[in-house]
Enzyme design. Structure first.
Site, PDB file in Angstrom:
ATOM      1  N   HIS A  10       1.004  -1.147  -0.037  1.00 34.10           N
ATOM      2  CA  HIS A  10       0.059   0.028  -0.025  1.00 34.10           C
ATOM      3  C   HIS A  10       0.748   1.158   0.019  1.00 34.10           C
ATOM      4  O   HIS A  10       1.439   1.629   1.010  1.00 34.10           O
ATOM      5  CB  HIS A  10      -1.008  -0.047   1.239  1.00 34.10           C
ATOM      6  CG  HIS A  10      -2.135   0.963   1.135  1.00 34.10           C
ATOM      7  ND1 HIS A  10      -3.479   0.812   1.258  1.00 34.10           N
ATOM      8  CD2 HIS A  10      -1.940   2.314   1.260  1.00 34.10           C
ATOM      9  CE1 HIS A  10      -4.149   1.845   1.096  1.00 34.10           C
ATOM     10  NE2 HIS A  10      -3.187   2.698   1.332  1.00 34.10           N
ATOM     11  N   HIS A  12       1.474   4.899  -2.351  1.00 35.94           N
ATOM     12  CA  HIS A  12       0.851   5.844  -3.096  1.00 35.94           C
ATOM     13  C   HIS A  12       2.254   6.401  -3.788  1.00 35.94           C
ATOM     14  O   HIS A  12       2.791   7.057  -3.120  1.00 35.94           O
ATOM     15  CB  HIS A  12      -0.128   6.856  -2.831  1.00 35.94           C
ATOM     16  CG  HIS A  12      -1.250   6.373  -2.303  1.00 35.94           C
ATOM     17  ND1 HIS A  12      -2.530   6.385  -3.268  1.00 35.94           N
ATOM     18  CD2 HIS A  12      -1.716   6.078  -0.897  1.00 35.94           C
ATOM     19  CE1 HIS A  12      -3.381   5.977  -2.343  1.00 35.94           C
ATOM     20  NE2 HIS A  12      -2.985   5.689  -1.189  1.00 35.94           N
ATOM     21  N   GLU A 193     -11.173   3.116   6.904  1.00 34.83           N
ATOM     22  CA  GLU A 193     -10.016   4.318   7.463  1.00 34.83           C
ATOM     23  C   GLU A 193     -10.998   5.485   8.087  1.00 34.83           C
ATOM     24  O   GLU A 193     -10.980   5.765   9.173  1.00 34.83           O
ATOM     25  CB  GLU A 193      -9.239   4.908   6.176  1.00 34.83           C
ATOM     26  CG  GLU A 193      -8.171   5.835   6.858  1.00 34.83           C
ATOM     27  CD  GLU A 193      -7.266   6.502   5.874  1.00 34.83           C
ATOM     28  OE1 GLU A 193      -6.325   7.040   6.331  1.00 34.83           O
ATOM     29  OE2 GLU A 193      -7.814   6.486   4.454  1.00 34.83           O
ATOM     30  N   ASP A 271       1.815   3.794   3.288  1.00 37.32           N
ATOM     31  CA  ASP A 271       0.930   4.851   2.543  1.00 37.32           C
ATOM     32  C   ASP A 271       1.491   5.831   1.726  1.00 37.32           C
ATOM     33  O   ASP A 271       1.700   5.958   0.440  1.00 37.32           O
ATOM     34  CB  ASP A 271      -0.316   5.345   3.559  1.00 37.32           C
ATOM     35  CG  ASP A 271      -1.523   5.830   2.979  1.00 37.32           C
ATOM     36  OD1 ASP A 271      -1.897   5.565   2.036  1.00 37.32           O
ATOM     37  OD2 ASP A 271      -2.081   6.427   4.006  1.00 37.32           O
TER      38      ASP A 271
END
Length: 328
Positions: A10, A12, A193, A271
């Protein structure tokens, strides 16, 4: 924990851009993005929704395929320095050519070329997961899904959704996920989340995903925790992100330890690491300190992640073999 072999599911790509890299691009292009940084040169934001705006402002400096080539090299070099041997990165055609399939192909070629270079130089393997942006709406998501479907293959292997979880419902994006599924892409979705446990149920039931990005709010629903453990749904957990954004007040309050103890298949990721002042090394160190996790637990988490990775079986076997050498 820096040299401990790690699998990250995970991440980005734009969110992993070092602040200095973005400032350098802004200077080259004579862009004023001073509001993106604090006095120390770090990304500055007040809450999750302000974070989304700062993220998109920083991403505005990435305007060409060559920019993304350079970004990918910088991100993978940083990941490899923290022991990551396999990473899946979320890629958004929204930022790469405005969801135009032809332009997206150019960006993707540049990203993949950089990934190949990084694998040769640093030993890190990367695969791409196209991600539509929830708050951009279902119609734009269909264009993003078309980009994904047209470029699906051995490297572009997944499809997901990110962004503001309060915008619309997962079922609004079912068409896009169906298109991606038909193209052979494997599916994940950000949920649990900012949305509660029901958001995870909706993502599983309405989108048919096999992994959930974050998913930590399931901790509020014991029956759902039990169901996830039974069905072996994998959660892409990003503890440092959750604490930085205020989903939980501190590491001790984070439910990853409870979820792991209950048999839920949790994994660990960063993240958007520079935004949240974290690295994979930091995540492991803090988890070790907070939950007294030892190397055996981390090896288990990485094996879960490798088995849940959206890659071909030959690549998976390679990654699992490298994880097995952790004790050597």
């Amino acid at each position: 924990m820096r040299d401990f072999p790690k699998v990250e599911l995970h991440l980005h790509l734009e969110g992993a851009a070092p602040p200095a890299f973005i400032r350098g691009l802004a200077r080259e292009k004579n862009m004023d993005i001073s509001g993106v940084f604090d006095e120390h040169g770090n990304y500055a934001f007040k809450d999750f929704w302000h974070f989304l705006k700062v993220y998109e402002a920083a991403t505005s400096t990435l305007q060409t395929a060559e920019d993304y080539h350079r970004l990918t090299l910088a991100v993978l070099e940083e990941s490899a320095a923290h022991g990551v041997i396999y990473t899946e990165s979320f890629l958004s055609p929204d930022f790469c050519g405005g969801r135009d399939v032809g332009a997206w192909r150019e960006y993707l070629h540049a990203i993949r070329d950089a990934a190949d270079q990084a694998e040769k130089s640093h030993g890190i393997i990367m695969r791409g997961v196209v991600t539509c942006i929830r708050h951009f709406g279902p119609e734009k998501a269909k264009e993003t899904a078309l980009c994904a479907a047209e470029t699906a293959g051995d490297w572009l292997t997944g499809f997901g959704i990110a962004g503001d979880e309060t915008a619309g419902k997962p079922k609004d994006f079912a068409y896009s996920f169906d298109m991606a599924r038909e193209a052979g892409l494997r599916l994940t979705a950000h949920a649990g989340e900012w949305g509660g446990p029901q958001s995870v149920r909706d993502a599983l039931n309405d989108l048919g995903v096999e992994r959930i990005g974050h998913g930590v709010r399931v901790a509020e629903d014991p029956a759902l925790v039990e169901e996830l453990a039974e069905k072996e749904v994998v959660l892409e957990v990003c503890p440092g992100s959750n604490v930085a954004l205020g989903v939980y007040p501190n590491w001790r309050a984070h439910p990853i330890g409870m979820l792991f103890d209950k048999g839920v298949k949790v994994t660990v990721s960063t993240d958007d690491p520079p935004f949240f002042h974290t690295t994979m090394t930091d995540e492991y160190d803090r988890l070790s300190d907070t939950f007294d996790w030892d190397d055996g637990v981390f090896k288990t988490l990485n094996t879960i992640a490798a088995n849940a990775a959206f890659c071909d079986e030959k690549t998976r076997a390679n990654v699992l073999e490298r994880l097995e050498k952790t004790d050597d």
